[in-house]
Design a protein around this motif. Structure first.
Motif, mmCIF file in Angstrom:
data_model
loop_
_atom_site.group_PDB
_atom_site.id
_atom_site.type_symbol
_atom_site.label_atom_id
_atom_site.label_comp_id
_atom_site.label_asym_id
_atom_site.label_seq_id
_atom_site.Cartn_x
_atom_site.Cartn_y
_atom_site.Cartn_z
ATOM 1 N N GLU A 45 56.570 -45.698 -9.067
ATOM 2 C CA GLU A 45 55.558 -46.207 -8.150
ATOM 3 C C GLU A 45 54.173 -45.755 -8.598
ATOM 4 O O GLU A 45 54.011 -44.711 -9.249
ATOM 5 C CB GLU A 45 55.817 -45.689 -6.722
ATOM 6 C CG GLU A 45 55.686 -44.190 -6.564
ATOM 7 C CD GLU A 45 55.697 -43.720 -5.118
ATOM 8 O OE1 GLU A 45 55.664 -44.557 -4.198
ATOM 9 O OE2 GLU A 45 55.726 -42.492 -4.913
ATOM 10 N N VAL A 47 50.493 -44.162 -8.155
ATOM 11 C CA VAL A 47 49.950 -43.041 -7.395
ATOM 12 C C VAL A 47 48.450 -43.231 -7.187
ATOM 13 O O VAL A 47 47.978 -43.338 -6.061
ATOM 14 C CB VAL A 47 50.227 -41.711 -8.120
ATOM 15 C CG1 VAL A 47 49.605 -40.536 -7.349
ATOM 16 C CG2 VAL A 47 51.721 -41.494 -8.300
ATOM 17 N N ASP A 58 43.577 -45.570 -4.456
ATOM 18 C CA ASP A 58 44.889 -45.071 -4.058
ATOM 19 C C ASP A 58 45.930 -46.174 -4.207
ATOM 20 O O ASP A 58 45.744 -47.292 -3.735
ATOM 21 C CB ASP A 58 44.880 -44.605 -2.597
ATOM 22 C CG ASP A 58 44.022 -43.381 -2.375
ATOM 23 O OD1 ASP A 58 43.296 -43.332 -1.363
ATOM 24 O OD2 ASP A 58 44.083 -42.471 -3.222
ATOM 25 N N TYR A 59 47.036 -45.828 -4.830
ATOM 26 C CA TYR A 59 48.158 -46.742 -4.911
ATOM 27 C C TYR A 59 49.247 -46.377 -3.906
ATOM 28 O O TYR A 59 50.149 -47.161 -3.666
ATOM 29 C CB TYR A 59 48.760 -46.730 -6.318
ATOM 30 C CG TYR A 59 47.964 -47.457 -7.370
ATOM 31 C CD1 TYR A 59 48.098 -47.117 -8.715
ATOM 32 C CD2 TYR A 59 47.096 -48.502 -7.055
ATOM 33 C CE1 TYR A 59 47.400 -47.793 -9.708
ATOM 34 C CE2 TYR A 59 46.398 -49.177 -8.039
ATOM 35 C CZ TYR A 59 46.552 -48.828 -9.360
ATOM 36 O OH TYR A 59 45.858 -49.503 -10.334
ATOM 37 N N SER A 60 49.174 -45.168 -3.381
ATOM 38 C CA SER A 60 50.198 -44.695 -2.467
ATOM 39 C C SER A 60 49.533 -44.067 -1.252
ATOM 40 O O SER A 60 48.697 -43.174 -1.390
ATOM 41 C CB SER A 60 51.089 -43.662 -3.166
ATOM 42 O OG SER A 60 51.953 -43.030 -2.239
ATOM 43 N N ASP A 61 49.926 -44.514 -0.072
ATOM 44 C CA ASP A 61 49.370 -43.930 1.153
ATOM 45 C C ASP A 61 49.735 -42.453 1.274
ATOM 46 O O ASP A 61 48.993 -41.678 1.880
ATOM 47 C CB ASP A 61 49.897 -44.680 2.382
ATOM 48 C CG ASP A 61 49.284 -46.060 2.527
ATOM 49 O OD1 ASP A 61 49.853 -46.882 3.258
ATOM 50 O OD2 ASP A 61 48.232 -46.311 1.901
ATOM 51 N N SER A 62 50.836 -42.064 0.696
ATOM 52 C CA SER A 62 51.315 -40.692 0.866
ATOM 53 C C SER A 62 50.443 -39.661 0.158
ATOM 54 O O SER A 62 50.538 -38.469 0.456
ATOM 55 C CB SER A 62 52.756 -40.573 0.369
ATOM 56 O OG SER A 62 52.810 -40.699 -1.038
ATOM 57 N N LYS A 64 46.990 -40.013 -0.128
ATOM 58 C CA LYS A 64 45.600 -40.090 0.341
ATOM 59 C C LYS A 64 45.155 -38.760 0.940
ATOM 60 O O LYS A 64 45.852 -38.160 1.749
ATOM 61 C CB LYS A 64 45.461 -41.212 1.371
ATOM 62 C CG LYS A 64 45.473 -42.591 0.772
ATOM 63 C CD LYS A 64 45.278 -43.668 1.831
ATOM 64 C CE LYS A 64 45.274 -45.058 1.209
ATOM 65 N NZ LYS A 64 45.119 -46.129 2.209
ATOM 66 N N ASP A 89 56.872 -35.040 -3.372
ATOM 67 C CA ASP A 89 56.041 -35.347 -4.523
ATOM 68 C C ASP A 89 56.762 -35.056 -5.830
ATOM 69 O O ASP A 89 56.249 -35.363 -6.916
ATOM 70 C CB ASP A 89 54.739 -34.534 -4.499
ATOM 71 C CG ASP A 89 53.835 -34.907 -3.336
ATOM 72 O OD1 ASP A 89 53.253 -33.988 -2.714
ATOM 73 O OD2 ASP A 89 53.690 -36.115 -3.047
#
Length: 124
Positions: A45, A47, A58-62, A64, A89
């Protein structure tokens, strides 16, 4: 063209790491660079990405508010700064060169060269 990711390791939850991506064989200042990750048993995925002007996407909300990227074109290096790390992570982290100066969508097909990956393990 080569990308060499490094800086991974074992860290406790809540800790920080900085990953490095050393670039060679192309003009780093002309391209956006992305970081991707692949956790065990999961698909790779996106990041984060950094554009040629230093803007982050940002590619991932997690991630941010916890991760950001920086770049040093004169040193041919891009960095992923990670803090407040969580066990989720844990993954192999890859840097990749995009075909654009601005950050593209997090699609692997728009990234044409990839580093070999560096393992990040976050213990609880």
């Amino acid at each position: 063209v080569q990308l060499q990711a490094s800086g991974g390791g074992l860290v406790q939850a809540g800790g920080s790491l900085r990953l490095s991506c050393a670039a060679s064989g192309f003009h780093l200042e002309h391209y956006a660079i992305g970081w991707f990750r692949q956790a065990p048993g999961k698909e790779r995925e996106g990041v984060l990405c950094i554009s040629t002007t230093g803007g982050n996407r940002d590619y991932s909300d997690s991630v941010k508010g916890r991760f950001y990227m920086s770049r040093e074109n004169h040193n041919a290096a891009v960095y992923l700064h990670m803090r407040s790390l969580r066990p989720e992570d844990t993954a192999v982290y890859y840097c990749a060169k995009s075909q654009y100066s601005d950050c593209p969508p997090a699609l692997e097909r728009v990234y044409d060269y990839w580093g070999q990956g560096t393992q990040v393990t976050v213990s609880s």
